[in-house]
Design an enzyme around this catalytic site. Structure first.
Site, short mmCIF file in Angstrom:
data_model
loop_
_atom_site.label_atom_id
_atom_site.label_comp_id
_atom_site.label_asym_id
_atom_site.label_seq_id
_atom_site.Cartn_x
_atom_site.Cartn_y
_atom_site.Cartn_z
CE LYS A 173 -4.06 -1.68 2.54
NZ LYS A 173 -4.90 -1.42 3.74
CG ASP A 187 -11.13 1.22 6.65
OD1 ASP A 187 -10.37 0.62 7.43
OD2 ASP A 187 -12.28 0.83 6.39
CG PHE A 196 -2.53 -7.63 -0.63
CD1 PHE A 196 -3.47 -7.03 0.18
CD2 PHE A 196 -1.85 -6.83 -1.55
CE1 PHE A 196 -3.74 -5.67 0.09
CE2 PHE A 196 -2.11 -5.47 -1.64
CZ PHE A 196 -3.05 -4.89 -0.83
N GLY A 197 -4.93 -10.45 -0.05
CA GLY A 197 -6.33 -10.41 0.35
C GLY A 197 -7.24 -11.11 -0.65
CE LYS A 249 -4.65 -4.85 -6.09
NZ LYS A 249 -4.14 -5.45 -4.87
NE ARG A 253 -4.86 0.87 -0.60
CZ ARG A 253 -5.07 -0.42 -0.84
NH1 ARG A 253 -4.53 -1.01 -1.89
NH2 ARG A 253 -5.82 -1.14 -0.02
#
Length: 179
Positions: A11, A64, A138-139, A159, A165
């Protein structure tokens, strides 16, 4: 300089690339994450707390993110990280596999705090759930398909051009340019 509060190196790297030429410093601070169904409210409160606690003049940025499965009434929503850690994406896929509506979305709220207050920038990307595919990300990336490929199948750079994001960071970058 912007202080990006996260323990997630990916991130932080995405934010640094998206917000160039500004310097982005990754800061490990564990702010209290309020329990809310609204990722914007969580980001707003986290940004304010982090700015106040980190004692400095440099602005603070937090994010978030929620993962919303439409056929499950938006579950897991802002509780996505907790569900991923407790159930895992394979179990989430099992829950969704037989749904008639497997559409889903990632939603991100970026909270920016400075002496003047807090601003929120939101990003969203829509797709659908598929059986896990891909080695990257991830996730929920392996079960989230966007335009024919899962986020886990996309190169990081690809991505980061289309993600929730990236869209929220793009709005922040535009706002910073105008400020």
């Amino acid at each position: 300089m912007l202080r990006f509060v996260t323990t997630n190196d990916e991130k932080a790297a995405e934010a640094a690339a998206r917000l160039r030429p500004r310097t982005v410093e990754q800061v490990d601070y564990d702010y209290v994450e309020v329990q809310s169904d609204d990722v914007s409210e969580i980001a707003r409160r986290g940004a304010r707390e982090a700015f106040d606690a980190l004692d400095g003049d440099d602005p603070v940025v937090v994010d978030d993110t929620g993962f919303y499965i439409h056929g499950l009434e938006g579950f897991p929503g802002p509780y996505a990280a907790f569900v991923d850690h407790t159930l895992g994406i394979d179990r989430v896929w099992e829950l969704a596999a037989d749904l008639e509506d497997r559409s889903a979305s990632f939603r991100c709220a970026i909270g920016y705090a400075d002496d003047a207050g807090v601003e929120i920038f939101e990003g969203r990307v829509d797709g659908r759930l598929v059986p896990p595919r891909g080695e990257g990300g991830f996730g929920y990336d392996p079960i989230f398909e966007y335009e024919g490929e899962t986020f886990a199948e996309l190169a990081v750079e690809e991505k980061n051009e289309v993600s929730h994001r990236a869209r929220a960071l793009g709005k922040l970058a535009d706002w910073l340019e105008d400020a």
